[in-house]
Design an enzyme around this catalytic site. Sequence first.
Site, PDB file in Angstrom:
ATOM      1  N   HIS A 159       2.212  -5.175  -8.014  1.00  0.00           N
ATOM      2  CA  HIS A 159       3.014  -3.974  -7.752  1.00  0.00           C
ATOM      3  C   HIS A 159       2.550  -3.401  -6.421  1.00  0.00           C
ATOM      4  CE1 HIS A 159       5.623  -0.585  -8.980  1.00  0.00           C
ATOM      5  NE2 HIS A 159       4.821   0.097  -8.181  1.00  0.00           N
ATOM      6  N   CYS A 160       3.469  -3.378  -5.442  1.00  0.00           N
ATOM      7  CA  CYS A 160       3.118  -2.968  -4.087  1.00  0.00           C
ATOM      8  C   CYS A 160       3.500  -1.508  -3.865  1.00  0.00           C
ATOM      9  CB  CYS A 160       3.825  -3.857  -3.066  1.00  0.00           C
ATOM     10  SG  CYS A 160       3.429  -3.435  -1.357  1.00  0.00           S
ATOM     11  N   PRO A 161       2.525  -0.640  -3.585  1.00  0.00           N
ATOM     12  CA  PRO A 161       2.868   0.777  -3.357  1.00  0.00           C
ATOM     13  C   PRO A 161       3.647   0.994  -2.067  1.00  0.00           C
ATOM     14  CG  PRO A 161       0.542   0.371  -2.904  1.00  0.00           C
ATOM     15  CD  PRO A 161       1.077  -0.874  -3.516  1.00  0.00           C
TER      16      PRO A 161
END
Length: 378
Positions: A153-155
């Site tokens: 999960h890439c912020p």
Amino acid sequence: MGVLGVCLKVCGWFPVVFITAVVLWSYYAYVVELCIFILLDRSIPLMLLYLVLYHIFLVLFLCAYWKTIWTSPTKVPSEFYLSSSELQQYEAEDRSEEKIEILKSFVRDKRLPIWTRTYGGGMRYCHICKLIKPDRCHHCSVCNACILKMDHHCPWVNNCVCYNNYKFFVLFLFYTILYCFFVAITVLPYFIQFWQGNLGDRAARKFQIVFLFFAAVMFCLSVLILMCMHTHLTLTNRSTLESFRAPVFRHGPDKEGFSRGSFCGNFKEVFGDEKKYWLIPIFTSKGDGVSYPVQARDQDSDRLLEGDMESDIGSGPETEDRDAGKKGIRESIKTSTTYSTMNSSGVAEGGNRDHVTLHMDKGEGAQVNLAIEGDSTR
């Protein structure tokens, strides 16, 4: 969703807003301060060249970035979810061993294409989503859902990088490097002029050029490290999660389990077979995100649908319509130590010329001697 959930969702967009603001500022600094205020008076052809190339890199970067952000993860197919009756049957059982067998029976009944399992040998089951996880699927605590071929999960994109946007993410990294490298290289001569005192007297212009160069170099180097890692993952057909924790097959953990056997084959699984689409941010990845070819050491015994079905001598119910000769073998083994398919007249049962003699030695460690005799002229 409570107040806390809303706040977390709003905060999740802060990194995206920050990147967008940096891009907007860099656009002003490059196009207005550099190309118009500096290059317009020095070289119009050079200014036009810079503007054309800059906008090409910018458009490619923004397309890949926004495709990564707004491409929603594909939902897990409905057959992987437990029905109400299946869920009731599963949750009613307290013993962990029986729970494993119940899940395995669901996989067999539904013919689910599952190869991987847990380190304990059980099925990969999500207690939150109430589903049997497909291969390479993981539950994302931020998205609160099971994601097909989840990478991480890439912020910075406020989204899960997974099966259906991984190509966009890799292109986003690639075009970020090109964009920042182009800006840094074209700004470098004017950055040097700043230190020599030849950039003019306007302080704001000096600040824009200096800061633009440092920002371009900083982002280029940081993203380059990430790009190298994901290039390696693409060429070996692994996700970030699989690089830290190898998927488990029947023969054990294996990081090469989903490899296509070559860098080219692994690259094409993400980018597709058509070379003309490789650098364009459109979806061309192979498969459906659920079923994947495997490079297991023993594929025939590795699949969960087949590997849990034992086939030993004497297993399974016997039927009444068996051949008389086979039935005679079973009965004679129980009552004597020697059995022959030759009848009292010296003719093999069934009318053929071949016959079998089975002799069992007595005592512990008994051996079985099997002799097949036939007409040597055949």
